[in-house]
Design a protein around this motif. Structure first.
Motif, mmCIF file in Angstrom:
data_model
loop_
_atom_site.group_PDB
_atom_site.id
_atom_site.type_symbol
_atom_site.label_atom_id
_atom_site.label_comp_id
_atom_site.label_asym_id
_atom_site.label_seq_id
_atom_site.Cartn_x
_atom_site.Cartn_y
_atom_site.Cartn_z
ATOM 1 N N ALA A 151 7.969 4.298 -9.102
ATOM 2 C CA ALA A 151 6.724 4.860 -8.174
ATOM 3 C C ALA A 151 5.868 3.498 -8.091
ATOM 4 C CB ALA A 151 5.874 5.922 -9.020
ATOM 5 N N VAL A 152 5.720 2.648 -8.847
ATOM 6 C CA VAL A 152 4.753 1.576 -8.891
ATOM 7 C C VAL A 152 5.424 0.622 -7.868
ATOM 8 C CG1 VAL A 152 3.647 -0.293 -10.057
ATOM 9 C CG2 VAL A 152 3.508 1.915 -11.043
ATOM 10 N N VAL A 153 6.599 0.316 -8.354
ATOM 11 C CA VAL A 153 7.262 -0.692 -7.666
ATOM 12 C C VAL A 153 7.441 -0.419 -6.314
ATOM 13 C CG1 VAL A 153 9.102 -2.613 -7.662
ATOM 14 C CG2 VAL A 153 8.023 -1.828 -9.713
ATOM 15 N N GLY A 154 8.070 0.881 -6.072
ATOM 16 C CA GLY A 154 8.226 1.328 -4.409
ATOM 17 C C GLY A 154 7.157 1.110 -3.829
ATOM 18 N N VAL A 155 5.866 1.539 -4.449
ATOM 19 C CA VAL A 155 4.732 1.200 -3.609
ATOM 20 C C VAL A 155 4.374 -0.297 -3.202
ATOM 21 C CG1 VAL A 155 2.343 1.445 -3.421
ATOM 22 C CG2 VAL A 155 3.499 3.334 -4.015
ATOM 23 N N ALA A 156 4.681 -0.938 -4.138
ATOM 24 C CA ALA A 156 4.503 -2.710 -4.209
ATOM 25 C C ALA A 156 5.374 -3.053 -3.271
ATOM 26 C CB ALA A 156 4.505 -3.053 -5.557
ATOM 27 N N TRP A 181 8.278 4.668 3.189
ATOM 28 C CA TRP A 181 6.895 5.529 3.805
ATOM 29 C C TRP A 181 5.786 4.570 3.665
ATOM 30 C CZ3 TRP A 181 2.977 7.264 0.546
ATOM 31 C CH2 TRP A 181 1.923 8.093 1.303
ATOM 32 N N VAL A 182 5.450 3.825 2.559
ATOM 33 C CA VAL A 182 4.479 2.936 2.565
ATOM 34 C C VAL A 182 4.621 1.642 3.524
ATOM 35 C CG1 VAL A 182 3.480 1.166 0.913
ATOM 36 C CG2 VAL A 182 4.272 3.398 0.205
ATOM 37 N N ALA A 183 5.809 1.286 3.872
ATOM 38 C CA ALA A 183 5.707 0.249 4.792
ATOM 39 C C ALA A 183 5.657 0.826 6.258
ATOM 40 C CB ALA A 183 7.243 -0.594 4.779
ATOM 41 N N SER A 184 5.812 1.995 6.366
ATOM 42 C CA SER A 184 5.479 2.332 7.846
ATOM 43 C C SER A 184 4.092 2.685 7.936
ATOM 44 C CB SER A 184 6.353 3.742 7.807
ATOM 45 O OG SER A 184 5.613 4.951 7.104
ATOM 46 N N LEU A 185 3.276 2.981 7.093
ATOM 47 C CA LEU A 185 1.770 3.009 7.069
ATOM 48 C C LEU A 185 1.185 1.557 7.741
ATOM 49 C CD1 LEU A 185 0.867 4.848 3.727
ATOM 50 C CD2 LEU A 185 1.462 5.910 6.086
ATOM 51 N N ILE A 186 1.920 0.417 7.121
ATOM 52 C CA ILE A 186 1.324 -0.744 7.512
ATOM 53 C C ILE A 186 1.797 -1.308 8.959
ATOM 54 C CG2 ILE A 186 1.354 -3.235 6.892
ATOM 55 C CD1 ILE A 186 1.506 -2.216 3.914
ATOM 56 N N LYS A 187 3.318 -1.234 9.148
ATOM 57 C CA LYS A 187 3.981 -1.798 10.310
ATOM 58 C C LYS A 187 4.092 -0.841 11.411
ATOM 59 C CE LYS A 187 8.657 -1.812 8.291
ATOM 60 N NZ LYS A 187 8.840 -0.839 9.221
ATOM 61 N N GLY A 188 3.932 0.590 11.045
ATOM 62 C CA GLY A 188 4.282 1.802 12.071
ATOM 63 C C GLY A 188 5.714 1.761 11.812
ATOM 64 N N ALA A 245 4.590 -1.976 0.554
ATOM 65 C CA ALA A 245 3.620 -2.667 1.202
ATOM 66 C C ALA A 245 3.930 -4.224 1.276
ATOM 67 C CB ALA A 245 2.535 -2.919 0.153
ATOM 68 N N ALA A 246 4.749 -4.822 0.548
ATOM 69 C CA ALA A 246 5.330 -6.242 0.741
ATOM 70 C C ALA A 246 6.149 -6.090 2.036
ATOM 71 C CB ALA A 246 5.981 -6.809 -0.360
ATOM 72 N N ALA A 247 6.978 -5.392 2.313
ATOM 73 C CA ALA A 247 8.061 -5.100 3.381
ATOM 74 C C ALA A 247 6.890 -4.958 4.714
ATOM 75 C CB ALA A 247 8.648 -4.284 3.171
ATOM 76 N N GLY A 248 6.051 -3.953 4.537
ATOM 77 C CA GLY A 248 5.132 -4.169 5.865
ATOM 78 C C GLY A 248 4.521 -5.283 6.113
ATOM 79 N N LEU A 249 3.879 -5.873 5.050
ATOM 80 C CA LEU A 249 3.302 -7.252 5.404
ATOM 81 C C LEU A 249 4.230 -8.222 5.964
ATOM 82 C CD1 LEU A 249 0.691 -7.113 2.348
ATOM 83 C CD2 LEU A 249 0.248 -6.695 4.677
ATOM 84 N N LEU A 250 5.455 -8.409 5.217
ATOM 85 C CA LEU A 250 6.428 -9.266 5.833
ATOM 86 C C LEU A 250 6.707 -9.132 7.280
ATOM 87 C CD1 LEU A 250 8.929 -9.700 2.776
ATOM 88 C CD2 LEU A 250 7.152 -11.439 3.692
ATOM 89 N N THR A 251 6.916 -8.038 7.479
ATOM 90 C CA THR A 251 7.169 -7.629 9.045
ATOM 91 C C THR A 251 5.955 -8.126 10.018
ATOM 92 O OG1 THR A 251 8.545 -5.739 8.245
ATOM 93 C CG2 THR A 251 7.827 -5.963 10.695
ATOM 94 N N LEU A 252 4.856 -7.892 9.682
ATOM 95 C CA LEU A 252 3.753 -8.232 10.252
ATOM 96 C C LEU A 252 3.455 -9.807 10.439
ATOM 97 C CD1 LEU A 252 0.849 -5.870 9.281
ATOM 98 C CD2 LEU A 252 2.331 -5.675 11.134
ATOM 99 N N LEU A 281 17.169 7.904 -8.708
ATOM 100 C CA LEU A 281 15.883 6.715 -8.791
ATOM 101 C C LEU A 281 15.984 5.942 -7.785
ATOM 102 C CD1 LEU A 281 16.430 6.004 -12.414
ATOM 103 C CD2 LEU A 281 14.401 7.464 -11.351
ATOM 104 N N ALA A 282 17.231 5.686 -7.179
ATOM 105 C CA ALA A 282 17.339 4.632 -5.995
ATOM 106 C C ALA A 282 16.790 5.283 -4.672
ATOM 107 C CB ALA A 282 18.823 4.315 -5.507
ATOM 108 N N PHE A 283 17.113 6.477 -4.359
ATOM 109 C CA PHE A 283 16.643 7.109 -3.271
ATOM 110 C C PHE A 283 15.061 7.297 -3.149
ATOM 111 C CE2 PHE A 283 15.919 11.004 -0.284
ATOM 112 C CZ PHE A 283 16.237 10.260 0.870
ATOM 113 N N ALA A 284 14.579 7.820 -4.244
ATOM 114 C CA ALA A 284 13.266 7.825 -4.407
ATOM 115 C C ALA A 284 12.371 6.554 -4.266
ATOM 116 C CB ALA A 284 12.884 8.489 -5.796
ATOM 117 N N CYS A 285 12.975 5.364 -4.625
ATOM 118 C CA CYS A 285 12.349 4.258 -4.619
ATOM 119 C C CYS A 285 12.386 3.792 -3.146
ATOM 120 C CB CYS A 285 13.020 3.140 -5.584
ATOM 121 S SG CYS A 285 12.082 1.655 -5.844
ATOM 122 N N SER A 286 13.658 3.885 -2.449
ATOM 123 C CA SER A 286 13.791 3.461 -1.225
ATOM 124 C C SER A 286 13.009 4.259 -0.085
ATOM 125 C CB SER A 286 15.138 3.626 -0.782
ATOM 126 O OG SER A 286 15.941 2.676 -1.312
ATOM 127 N N ALA A 287 12.818 5.614 -0.426
ATOM 128 C CA ALA A 287 12.009 6.426 0.343
ATOM 129 C C ALA A 287 10.590 6.082 0.423
ATOM 130 C CB ALA A 287 12.260 8.004 0.054
#
Length: 441
Positions: A31-36, A213-220, A39-46, A203-209
Protein backbone atom coordinates in the motif's frame (compact mmCIF):
# COMPACT_ATOMS: atom_id res chain seq x y z
CA UNK A 1 41.02 -4.16 9.83
CA UNK A 2 37.71 -2.98 8.44
CA UNK A 3 36.37 -5.20 5.66
CA UNK A 4 35.02 -3.60 2.47
CA UNK A 5 31.24 -3.64 2.08
CA UNK A 6 29.94 -6.35 -0.22
CA UNK A 7 27.40 -5.48 -2.87
CA UNK A 8 24.80 -8.00 -1.77
CA UNK A 9 24.80 -7.35 1.97
CA UNK A 10 22.56 -4.32 2.11
CA UNK A 11 19.10 -5.64 1.38
CA UNK A 12 18.11 -9.22 1.71
CA UNK A 13 20.18 -10.32 4.70
CA UNK A 14 17.64 -9.37 7.38
CA UNK A 15 16.13 -12.64 8.52
CA UNK A 16 14.32 -11.18 11.51
CA UNK A 17 10.55 -11.57 11.38
CA UNK A 18 8.52 -8.36 11.25
CA UNK A 19 7.03 -7.42 14.60
CA UNK A 20 3.58 -6.76 13.11
CA UNK A 21 3.33 -10.11 11.36
CA UNK A 22 4.35 -11.17 7.88
CA UNK A 23 1.08 -10.67 5.98
CA UNK A 24 0.22 -7.30 7.56
CA UNK A 25 3.77 -6.13 6.83
CA UNK A 26 3.49 -7.15 3.17
CA UNK A 27 0.07 -5.51 2.80
CA UNK A 28 1.33 -2.31 4.40
CA UNK A 29 4.41 -2.36 2.17
CA UNK A 30 2.36 -2.82 -0.99
CA UNK A 31 0.00 0.00 0.00
CA UNK A 32 2.63 2.53 1.03
CA UNK A 33 5.13 1.82 -1.73
CA UNK A 34 2.34 1.53 -4.31
CA UNK A 35 1.23 5.07 -3.52
CA UNK A 36 4.81 6.35 -3.46
CA UNK A 37 5.87 4.83 -6.78
CA UNK A 38 2.58 5.88 -8.39
CA UNK A 39 3.24 9.47 -7.39
CA UNK A 40 6.84 9.19 -8.61
CA UNK A 41 5.71 7.73 -11.95
CA UNK A 42 3.24 10.56 -12.44
CA UNK A 43 5.87 13.19 -11.63
CA UNK A 44 8.42 11.56 -13.95
CA UNK A 45 5.88 11.74 -16.77
CA UNK A 46 5.32 15.44 -16.11
CA UNK A 47 9.08 15.92 -16.07
CA UNK A 48 9.33 14.26 -19.49
CA UNK A 49 6.72 16.63 -20.87
CA UNK A 50 8.56 19.67 -19.54
CA UNK A 51 11.90 18.53 -20.94
CA UNK A 52 10.25 18.02 -24.34
CA UNK A 53 8.66 21.46 -24.16
CA UNK A 54 11.92 23.19 -23.27
CA UNK A 55 14.21 21.22 -25.58
CA UNK A 56 11.98 20.64 -28.60
CA UNK A 57 9.05 23.00 -28.19
CA UNK A 58 6.31 20.38 -28.11
CA UNK A 59 4.71 17.90 -25.70
CA UNK A 60 4.02 14.41 -26.96
CA UNK A 61 0.45 13.14 -27.17
CA UNK A 62 -1.50 10.61 -29.22
CA UNK A 63 -2.17 13.15 -31.97
CA UNK A 64 1.36 14.63 -32.02
CA UNK A 65 3.50 11.70 -30.97
CA UNK A 66 6.82 13.03 -32.23
CA UNK A 67 8.70 16.23 -33.12
CA UNK A 68 7.39 16.29 -36.70
CA UNK A 69 6.74 20.04 -36.63
CA UNK A 70 10.05 20.90 -34.95
CA UNK A 71 12.80 22.30 -37.19
CA UNK A 72 15.60 19.91 -38.11
CA UNK A 73 18.29 22.10 -36.55
CA UNK A 74 16.43 22.23 -33.22
CA UNK A 75 16.02 18.45 -33.24
CA UNK A 76 19.74 17.97 -33.85
CA UNK A 77 20.81 20.51 -31.23
CA UNK A 78 18.41 19.11 -28.62
CA UNK A 79 19.51 15.50 -28.84
CA UNK A 80 23.22 16.33 -29.14
CA UNK A 81 23.26 18.70 -26.17
CA UNK A 82 21.12 16.30 -24.14
CA UNK A 83 23.48 13.42 -24.85
CA UNK A 84 26.53 15.51 -23.98
CA UNK A 85 25.15 16.65 -20.63
CA UNK A 86 24.05 13.11 -19.75
CA UNK A 87 27.45 11.68 -20.75
CA UNK A 88 29.30 13.96 -18.33
CA UNK A 89 26.96 13.28 -15.43
CA UNK A 90 26.91 9.52 -16.05
CA UNK A 91 30.70 9.44 -16.28
CA UNK A 92 30.97 11.15 -12.89
CA UNK A 93 28.24 8.94 -11.43
CA UNK A 94 29.76 5.67 -12.64
CA UNK A 95 33.43 6.38 -11.97
CA UNK A 96 33.33 8.54 -8.83
CA UNK A 97 30.46 7.08 -6.78
CA UNK A 98 28.69 3.82 -5.97
CA UNK A 99 27.28 2.25 -9.11
CA UNK A 100 23.53 1.78 -9.48
CA UNK A 101 22.72 -1.92 -10.00
CA UNK A 102 20.11 -3.13 -12.44
CA UNK A 103 16.59 -3.92 -11.27
CA UNK A 104 17.24 -7.65 -11.61
CA UNK A 105 20.33 -7.33 -9.42
CA UNK A 106 18.30 -5.33 -6.92
CA UNK A 107 15.74 -8.13 -6.81
CA UNK A 108 18.65 -10.49 -6.16
CA UNK A 109 19.81 -8.42 -3.20
CA UNK A 110 22.10 -5.67 -4.51
CA UNK A 111 21.51 -2.44 -2.61
CA UNK A 112 20.40 0.58 -4.65
CA UNK A 113 22.06 3.75 -3.30
CA UNK A 114 19.54 6.54 -2.77
CA UNK A 115 20.87 9.73 -4.35
CA UNK A 116 22.78 7.92 -7.09
CA UNK A 117 19.61 6.06 -8.08
CA UNK A 118 17.60 9.29 -8.15
CA UNK A 119 20.17 10.99 -10.40
CA UNK A 120 20.32 7.88 -12.61
CA UNK A 121 16.53 7.91 -12.96
CA UNK A 122 16.30 11.61 -13.78
CA UNK A 123 19.01 11.29 -16.43
CA UNK A 124 17.02 8.61 -18.23
CA UNK A 125 13.93 10.81 -18.40
CA UNK A 126 16.08 13.75 -19.49
CA UNK A 127 17.69 12.01 -22.46
CA UNK A 128 14.35 10.65 -23.70
CA UNK A 129 12.85 14.13 -23.47
CA UNK A 130 15.70 15.64 -25.49
CA UNK A 131 15.23 13.00 -28.19
CA UNK A 132 17.55 10.05 -27.62
CA UNK A 133 16.17 6.75 -28.85
CA UNK A 134 15.62 4.64 -25.75
CA UNK A 135 12.73 3.66 -23.49
CA UNK A 136 11.84 5.51 -20.28
CA UNK A 137 10.24 2.62 -18.40
CA UNK A 138 13.41 1.55 -16.55
CA UNK A 139 13.49 4.80 -14.55
CA UNK A 140 10.29 4.24 -12.53
CA UNK A 141 11.18 0.56 -12.12
CA UNK A 142 14.47 1.54 -10.48
CA UNK A 143 12.71 3.96 -8.15
CA UNK A 144 10.17 1.27 -7.27
CA UNK A 145 12.94 -1.20 -6.49
CA UNK A 146 14.69 1.34 -4.27
CA UNK A 147 11.47 2.17 -2.40
CA UNK A 148 10.73 -1.52 -1.94
CA UNK A 149 14.19 -2.24 -0.55
CA UNK A 150 14.02 0.55 2.01
CA UNK A 151 10.54 -0.35 3.16
CA UNK A 152 11.43 -4.04 3.43
CA UNK A 153 14.30 -3.15 5.76
CA UNK A 154 12.07 -0.88 7.82
CA UNK A 155 9.41 -3.55 8.44
CA UNK A 156 12.07 -6.28 8.79
CA UNK A 157 11.04 -8.63 6.00
CA UNK A 158 13.19 -11.70 5.49
CA UNK A 159 15.25 -12.33 2.36
CA UNK A 160 12.54 -14.19 0.45
CA UNK A 161 9.81 -11.64 1.10
CA UNK A 162 12.20 -8.77 0.41
CA UNK A 163 12.97 -10.25 -3.01
CA UNK A 164 9.26 -10.55 -3.77
CA UNK A 165 8.49 -7.02 -2.59
CA UNK A 166 11.32 -5.43 -4.58
CA UNK A 167 10.14 -7.17 -7.76
CA UNK A 168 6.53 -6.14 -7.15
CA UNK A 169 7.32 -2.50 -6.43
CA UNK A 170 9.72 -2.26 -9.38
CA UNK A 171 7.04 -3.60 -11.71
CA UNK A 172 4.55 -1.16 -10.19
CA UNK A 173 6.75 1.63 -11.55
CA UNK A 174 6.13 0.29 -15.07
CA UNK A 175 2.40 0.07 -14.34
CA UNK A 176 2.28 3.61 -13.00
CA UNK A 177 4.07 5.32 -15.85
CA UNK A 178 1.91 3.62 -18.51
CA UNK A 179 -1.37 3.04 -16.61
CA UNK A 180 -0.92 -0.68 -17.24
CA UNK A 181 -1.61 -2.70 -14.07
CA UNK A 182 -1.85 -6.06 -15.86
CA UNK A 183 1.47 -5.52 -17.60
CA UNK A 184 3.04 -4.52 -14.30
CA UNK A 185 1.73 -7.65 -12.63
CA UNK A 186 3.06 -9.97 -15.30
CA UNK A 187 6.38 -8.11 -15.46
CA UNK A 188 6.88 -8.93 -11.78
CA UNK A 189 5.85 -12.59 -11.86
CA UNK A 190 6.98 -13.47 -15.39
CA UNK A 191 10.30 -11.63 -15.74
CA UNK A 192 11.65 -10.53 -12.36
CA UNK A 193 10.48 -13.42 -10.18
CA UNK A 194 9.56 -16.23 -12.59
CA UNK A 195 7.28 -17.34 -9.77
CA UNK A 196 3.53 -17.41 -10.34
CA UNK A 197 1.74 -18.10 -7.06
CA UNK A 198 -1.57 -16.82 -5.76
CA UNK A 199 0.15 -14.66 -3.15
CA UNK A 200 2.64 -13.16 -5.60
CA UNK A 201 0.02 -12.40 -8.25
CA UNK A 202 -2.37 -10.89 -5.70
CA UNK A 203 0.21 -8.58 -4.16
CA UNK A 204 1.69 -7.64 -7.55
CA UNK A 205 -1.68 -6.75 -9.03
CA UNK A 206 -2.69 -4.75 -5.95
CA UNK A 207 0.55 -2.75 -6.03
CA UNK A 208 0.43 -2.16 -9.80
CA UNK A 209 -3.24 -1.15 -9.73
CA UNK A 210 -2.65 1.26 -6.86
CA UNK A 211 0.39 2.79 -8.55
CA UNK A 212 -1.55 3.20 -11.81
CA UNK A 213 -4.42 4.93 -10.05
CA UNK A 214 -2.21 7.33 -8.09
CA UNK A 215 -0.15 8.16 -11.19
CA UNK A 216 -3.33 8.89 -13.15
CA UNK A 217 -4.35 11.48 -10.55
CA UNK A 218 -1.14 13.37 -11.32
CA UNK A 219 -0.66 12.98 -15.07
CA UNK A 220 -4.19 12.11 -16.17
CA UNK A 221 -5.43 9.21 -18.25
CA UNK A 222 -5.41 8.82 -22.00
CA UNK A 223 -4.98 6.22 -24.71
CA UNK A 224 -1.26 5.97 -25.42
CA UNK A 225 -1.66 4.62 -28.97
CA UNK A 226 -4.55 5.33 -31.36
CA UNK A 227 -5.04 2.23 -33.51
CA UNK A 228 -8.01 3.45 -35.53
CA UNK A 229 -10.85 1.12 -36.50
CA UNK A 230 -10.46 -2.12 -34.57
CA UNK A 231 -13.81 -3.39 -33.37
CA UNK A 232 -12.55 -6.88 -32.66
CA UNK A 233 -14.55 -8.51 -35.49
CA UNK A 234 -11.47 -9.96 -37.14
CA UNK A 235 -11.71 -12.17 -40.23
CA UNK A 236 -10.37 -15.73 -40.77
CA UNK A 237 -7.45 -14.45 -42.84
CA UNK A 238 -6.36 -12.41 -39.80
CA UNK A 239 -5.78 -15.69 -37.95
CA UNK A 240 -3.61 -16.89 -40.82
CA UNK A 241 -1.77 -13.58 -40.76
CA UNK A 242 -1.07 -14.18 -37.06
CA UNK A 243 0.87 -17.33 -37.94
CA UNK A 244 2.93 -15.62 -40.64
CA UNK A 245 3.62 -12.47 -38.64
CA UNK A 246 4.43 -14.52 -35.55
CA UNK A 247 7.19 -16.36 -37.38
CA UNK A 248 8.69 -13.30 -39.05
CA UNK A 249 8.50 -10.95 -36.08
CA UNK A 250 9.53 -13.66 -33.64
CA UNK A 251 12.80 -13.92 -35.57
CA UNK A 252 13.11 -10.12 -35.64
CA UNK A 253 12.47 -9.98 -31.89
CA UNK A 254 15.17 -12.55 -31.21
CA UNK A 255 17.64 -10.51 -33.25
CA UNK A 256 16.70 -7.31 -31.45
CA UNK A 257 17.13 -9.00 -28.09
CA UNK A 258 20.56 -10.28 -29.08
CA UNK A 259 21.53 -6.86 -30.41
CA UNK A 260 20.45 -5.03 -27.25
CA UNK A 261 22.32 -7.56 -25.10
CA UNK A 262 25.45 -7.05 -27.18
CA UNK A 263 25.11 -3.26 -26.96
CA UNK A 264 24.61 -3.39 -23.19
CA UNK A 265 27.62 -5.63 -22.60
CA UNK A 266 29.88 -3.42 -24.70
CA UNK A 267 29.08 -0.05 -23.16
CA UNK A 268 32.10 2.16 -22.49
CA UNK A 269 33.30 1.73 -18.91
CA UNK A 270 35.46 4.83 -18.65
CA UNK A 271 36.03 8.10 -20.46
CA UNK A 272 34.75 6.57 -23.70
CA UNK A 273 31.25 7.63 -22.75
CA UNK A 274 32.33 11.28 -22.94
CA UNK A 275 32.69 11.08 -26.71
CA UNK A 276 30.59 8.07 -27.68
CA UNK A 277 27.29 9.30 -26.25
CA UNK A 278 27.52 12.82 -27.74
CA UNK A 279 28.40 11.17 -31.07
CA UNK A 280 25.34 8.92 -30.75
CA UNK A 281 23.24 12.00 -30.04
CA UNK A 282 24.64 13.80 -33.08
CA UNK A 283 24.01 10.80 -35.34
CA UNK A 284 20.46 10.55 -33.98
CA UNK A 285 19.94 14.20 -34.86
CA UNK A 286 21.29 13.64 -38.38
CA UNK A 287 18.97 10.65 -38.92
CA UNK A 288 16.07 12.70 -37.51
CA UNK A 289 16.47 15.24 -40.32
CA UNK A 290 14.77 12.72 -42.61
CA UNK A 291 13.19 10.39 -40.03
CA UNK A 292 11.97 12.57 -37.13
CA UNK A 293 9.96 9.69 -35.67
CA UNK A 294 13.22 8.00 -34.68
CA UNK A 295 13.58 10.38 -31.73
CA UNK A 296 12.32 9.56 -28.26
CA UNK A 297 11.17 6.32 -26.70
CA UNK A 298 9.41 4.92 -29.77
CA UNK A 299 5.92 6.34 -29.45
CA UNK A 300 6.23 8.36 -32.64
CA UNK A 301 7.42 5.40 -34.72
CA UNK A 302 4.68 3.14 -33.38
CA UNK A 303 1.90 5.71 -33.80
CA UNK A 304 2.97 6.40 -37.37
CA UNK A 305 2.63 2.69 -38.07
CA UNK A 306 -0.78 2.42 -36.40
CA UNK A 307 -2.04 5.37 -38.46
CA UNK A 308 -0.56 4.43 -41.84
CA UNK A 309 -2.57 3.93 -45.00
CA UNK A 310 -2.97 0.46 -46.55
CA UNK A 311 -1.05 1.56 -49.62
CA UNK A 312 2.14 0.19 -51.15
CA UNK A 313 3.43 3.76 -51.32
CA UNK A 314 3.94 3.82 -47.53
CA UNK A 315 6.20 0.75 -47.50
CA UNK A 316 9.49 2.68 -47.93
CA UNK A 317 8.59 4.95 -45.02
CA UNK A 318 7.63 2.02 -42.77
CA UNK A 319 10.77 0.06 -43.65
CA UNK A 320 12.95 3.11 -43.12
CA UNK A 321 11.31 3.71 -39.73
CA UNK A 322 11.95 0.10 -38.72
CA UNK A 323 15.62 0.07 -39.70
CA UNK A 324 16.38 3.56 -38.37
CA UNK A 325 14.72 2.91 -35.01
CA UNK A 326 16.54 -0.41 -34.53
CA UNK A 327 19.97 0.96 -35.46
CA UNK A 328 19.71 4.21 -33.49
CA UNK A 329 18.35 2.47 -30.39
CA UNK A 330 21.20 -0.05 -30.36
CA UNK A 331 23.67 2.78 -30.99
CA UNK A 332 22.26 4.70 -28.03
CA UNK A 333 22.62 1.71 -25.70
CA UNK A 334 26.11 0.95 -27.04
CA UNK A 335 27.22 4.53 -26.40
CA UNK A 336 26.61 4.16 -22.66
CA UNK A 337 23.04 5.36 -22.12
CA UNK A 338 20.77 3.61 -19.64
CA UNK A 339 17.10 3.00 -20.36
CA UNK A 340 14.56 0.48 -21.51
CA UNK A 341 13.77 -1.37 -24.70
CA UNK A 342 10.05 -2.02 -24.19
CA UNK A 343 8.82 1.01 -26.12
CA UNK A 344 11.46 0.65 -28.87
CA UNK A 345 10.38 -3.00 -29.15
CA UNK A 346 6.75 -1.98 -29.55
CA UNK A 347 7.79 0.57 -32.18
CA UNK A 348 9.72 -2.03 -34.18
CA UNK A 349 6.89 -4.55 -33.90
CA UNK A 350 4.28 -2.02 -34.99
CA UNK A 351 6.40 -1.03 -37.99
CA UNK A 352 7.04 -4.64 -38.94
CA UNK A 353 3.40 -5.56 -38.48
CA UNK A 354 2.31 -2.60 -40.60
CA UNK A 355 4.71 -3.60 -43.41
CA UNK A 356 3.37 -7.15 -43.44
CA UNK A 357 -0.17 -5.83 -43.07
CA UNK A 358 0.08 -3.57 -46.11
CA UNK A 359 1.26 -6.51 -48.20
CA UNK A 360 -1.42 -8.77 -46.75
CA UNK A 361 -4.20 -6.26 -47.45
CA UNK A 362 -3.29 -6.18 -51.12
CA UNK A 363 -4.59 -9.75 -51.27
CA UNK A 364 -7.43 -9.81 -48.74
CA UNK A 365 -8.59 -6.19 -48.34
CA UNK A 366 -9.87 -6.88 -44.82
CA UNK A 367 -9.41 -5.44 -41.34
CA UNK A 368 -7.40 -2.25 -40.78
CA UNK A 369 -3.71 -1.39 -40.74
CA UNK A 370 -3.93 -0.63 -37.03
CA UNK A 371 -4.93 -4.23 -36.29
CA UNK A 372 -1.92 -5.58 -38.17
CA UNK A 373 0.44 -3.14 -36.48
CA UNK A 374 -1.03 -4.01 -33.07
CA UNK A 375 -0.49 -7.72 -33.65
CA UNK A 376 3.06 -7.06 -34.82
CA UNK A 377 3.86 -4.97 -31.74
CA UNK A 378 2.74 -7.77 -29.42
CA UNK A 379 4.59 -10.45 -31.38
CA UNK A 380 7.97 -8.73 -31.55
CA UNK A 381 7.83 -7.48 -27.95
CA UNK A 382 7.00 -10.96 -26.67
CA UNK A 383 9.95 -12.43 -28.56
CA UNK A 384 12.43 -9.74 -27.55
CA UNK A 385 11.44 -9.84 -23.87
CA UNK A 386 10.70 -13.57 -23.70
CA UNK A 387 7.59 -12.62 -21.76
CA UNK A 388 4.41 -13.27 -23.78
CA UNK A 389 1.87 -12.44 -21.06
CA UNK A 390 3.51 -9.13 -20.18
CA UNK A 391 3.89 -8.18 -23.86
CA UNK A 392 0.25 -8.82 -24.75
CA UNK A 393 -1.09 -6.96 -21.72
CA UNK A 394 1.22 -3.96 -22.11
CA UNK A 395 0.39 -3.33 -25.77
CA UNK A 396 -3.32 -4.01 -25.34
CA UNK A 397 -3.54 -1.68 -22.34
CA UNK A 398 -1.58 1.09 -24.05
CA UNK A 399 -3.81 0.91 -27.14
CA UNK A 400 -7.06 0.30 -25.25
CA UNK A 401 -7.64 -2.51 -27.76
CA UNK A 402 -10.82 -4.63 -27.96
CA UNK A 403 -10.59 -7.72 -25.79
CA UNK A 404 -11.64 -9.98 -28.70
CA UNK A 405 -8.25 -9.35 -30.30
CA UNK A 406 -6.63 -11.43 -27.57
CA UNK A 407 -7.50 -14.48 -29.68
CA UNK A 408 -5.44 -13.78 -32.85
CA UNK A 409 -2.81 -11.84 -30.93
CA UNK A 410 -2.42 -14.71 -28.49
CA UNK A 411 -1.79 -17.03 -31.45
CA UNK A 412 0.78 -14.66 -32.95
CA UNK A 413 2.58 -14.27 -29.63
CA UNK A 414 2.69 -18.04 -29.11
CA UNK A 415 4.26 -18.51 -32.54
CA UNK A 416 6.70 -15.62 -32.07
CA UNK A 417 7.82 -16.89 -28.66
CA UNK A 418 8.40 -20.34 -30.12
CA UNK A 419 10.32 -18.96 -33.10
CA UNK A 420 12.47 -16.79 -30.85
CA UNK A 421 13.29 -19.70 -28.56
CA UNK A 422 14.33 -21.83 -31.54
CA UNK A 423 16.64 -19.05 -32.76
CA UNK A 424 18.22 -18.35 -29.37
CA UNK A 425 20.88 -21.08 -29.55
CA UNK A 426 21.96 -20.47 -33.17
CA UNK A 427 22.34 -16.75 -32.45
CA UNK A 428 24.43 -17.48 -29.37
CA UNK A 429 27.04 -19.14 -31.60
CA UNK A 430 28.09 -15.70 -32.79
CA UNK A 431 28.83 -14.57 -29.23
CA UNK A 432 31.20 -17.23 -27.91
CA UNK A 433 33.22 -16.12 -24.85
CA UNK A 434 36.78 -15.04 -25.58
CA UNK A 435 39.40 -16.37 -23.13
CA UNK A 436 41.21 -13.73 -21.10
CA UNK A 437 44.92 -13.54 -22.08
CA UNK A 438 46.09 -14.00 -18.50
CA UNK A 439 44.02 -17.16 -18.19
CA UNK A 440 45.19 -18.76 -21.41
CA UNK A 441 47.35 -21.83 -21.03
Amino acid sequence: MRQPRQENTGVAQNDRQPKIGRIPALIMAVAVVGVAIGAAAGLLTLMLYQVERLALGYIENAHESGPFNVTAIRRAVSVTVGATVAAVVWWLLRTRTTKVPSVKKAVGGALMPIWQTVVHVLLQIFIVGTGMSIGREVAPRELGAMFGQRFARWVRLDAKDTRMLVAITAAAGLAGVYNAPLAGTFFAVEILLADITLETVTLAFACSALASWVASLIKGTHTFYLIGKADGLFTPDYMLFALVAGLVLGAAGALFRRGSQWAGKNKPSGVGILWQMPLAGLLTGVVAIWVPQVMGNGRATAQLSFSSQADLAVLPMLLLSFVAKAVVTLLTIRSGASGGVLQPGIALGASGGAVLGVLWMQMFHTNSIGMYALLGACALLAASQQAPLMAICLVMELADAPINLFVPIGLAVAVSAFAASRLAKPLAVFHLPIPHPTKAK
